[in-house]
Motif scaffolding. Structure first.
Motif, PDB file in Angstrom:
ATOM      1  N   CYS A 192       0.838  -1.197   0.000  1.00  0.00           N
ATOM      2  CA  CYS A 192       0.000   0.000   0.000  1.00  0.00           C
ATOM      3  C   CYS A 192       0.876   1.251   0.000  1.00  0.00           C
TER       4      CYS A 192
ATOM      5  N   HIS B 186       0.099   4.026   1.193  1.00  0.00           N
ATOM      6  CA  HIS B 186      -0.128   4.870   2.368  1.00  0.00           C
ATOM      7  C   HIS B 186       0.996   4.645   3.368  1.00  0.00           C
ATOM      8  N   LEU B 187       0.926   3.548   4.110  1.00  0.00           N
ATOM      9  CA  LEU B 187       1.966   3.285   5.109  1.00  0.00           C
ATOM     10  C   LEU B 187       2.624   1.916   4.946  1.00  0.00           C
TER      11      LEU B 187
ATOM     12  N   CYS C  46       1.364  -1.278   4.210  1.00  0.00           N
ATOM     13  CA  CYS C  46       0.752  -2.572   4.542  1.00  0.00           C
ATOM     14  C   CYS C  46       0.618  -3.417   3.272  1.00  0.00           C
TER      15      CYS C  46
ATOM     16  N   CYS D 224      -6.693  -2.567   1.199  1.00  0.00           N
ATOM     17  CA  CYS D 224      -5.669  -2.531   2.237  1.00  0.00           C
ATOM     18  C   CYS D 224      -6.350  -2.754   3.594  1.00  0.00           C
TER      19      CYS D 224
ATOM     20  N   CYS E  28      -5.258  -2.101   6.509  1.00  0.00           N
ATOM     21  CA  CYS E  28      -4.837  -1.210   7.607  1.00  0.00           C
ATOM     22  C   CYS E  28      -5.744   0.007   7.778  1.00  0.00           C
ATOM     23  N   HIS E  29      -5.927   0.781   6.715  1.00  0.00           N
ATOM     24  CA  HIS E  29      -6.718   2.005   6.866  1.00  0.00           C
ATOM     25  C   HIS E  29      -7.771   2.133   5.773  1.00  0.00           C
TER      26      HIS E  29
ATOM     27  N   SER F   8      -7.760   1.726   2.331  1.00  0.00           N
ATOM     28  CA  SER F   8      -7.593   2.158   0.942  1.00  0.00           C
ATOM     29  C   SER F   8      -8.045   1.041   0.005  1.00  0.00           C
TER      30      SER F   8
ATOM     31  N   PRO G 290      -6.897   6.641   2.289  1.00  0.00           N
ATOM     32  CA  PRO G 290      -5.817   7.619   2.506  1.00  0.00           C
ATOM     33  C   PRO G 290      -4.573   7.413   1.630  1.00  0.00           C
TER      34      PRO G 290
HETATM   35  S1  FES Z   1      -1.391   1.430   4.905  1.00  0.00           S
HETATM   36 FE1  FES Z   1      -2.907   1.028   3.448  1.00  0.00          FE
HETATM   37  S2  FES Z   1      -4.423   2.478   3.870  1.00  0.00           S
HETATM   38 FE2  FES Z   1      -2.905   2.871   5.353  1.00  0.00          FE
END
Ligand code: FES
Length: 160
Positions: free
Chosen positions: A91, A93-94, A96, A109, A111-112, A114, A126
């Protein structure tokens, strides 16, 4: 009296030989320890990472319209009607590891939240960028190869 002196001399010699051996043994252990730490100190402090080049196997192993996640490599091998391509499964974003949701036809994703299309394009969440396409080619042996370290612009399909 003479015999007593001889026994004392023998005992003194045995004690001296014992301490000489003890000293040499200690010196040997200290030398070995110094050699081990010296070798570690002089060795390059480098992390050996696995190669970014992935052999994804024969194209026949992937049905048309399939999305295959290689968990160990963090990539998708996707066989679309237009041909093969590879996406990063990490991902944007961060970092994952995303998952293909066949019932929804999207990459999600955990984690958050997406969500991405099969083409890597972001739908919502995000994540700031789409999932990047990775360089893919066919090897001389006919295997699908992916370079995880090289992004390419989308829609560069590998056709067989
Ligand atoms: S790591 Fe995938 S949405 Fe945050």
């Amino acid at each position: 009296m003479e015999e007593k002196k001889t026994n004392e001399a023998n005992a003194d010699f045995n004690r001296r030989a014992f301490f000489v051996k003890l000293g040499l043994g200690s010196l040997g252990i200290a030398t070995a320890g110094t050699a081990v730490f010296g070798y570690q100190f002089l060795s390059p402090n480098v992390l050996y990472e696995p190669s970014p080049i992935i052999n994804a196997g024969k194209p026949e192993g992937y049905p048309i319209d399939s999305v295959t996640l290689d968990v160990n490599s963090g990539i998708y091998i996707i066989r679309a009607k237009e041909g093969f391509f590879s996406l990063s499964a990490v991902c944007t974003h961060l970092g994952c590891l995303t998952a293909w949701k066949p019932e929804l036809g999207i990459i999600a994703c955990p984690c958050h939240g997406s969500k991405f299309r099969q083409s890597g394009e972001k739908i919502e969440g995000p994540a700031p960028k789409p999932l990047p396409w990775k360089r893919m080619w066919i090897s001389d042996d006919g295997d699908l190869m992916v370079d995880r370290s090289a992004d390419v612009s989308p829609m560069q399909y590998v056709r067989i």
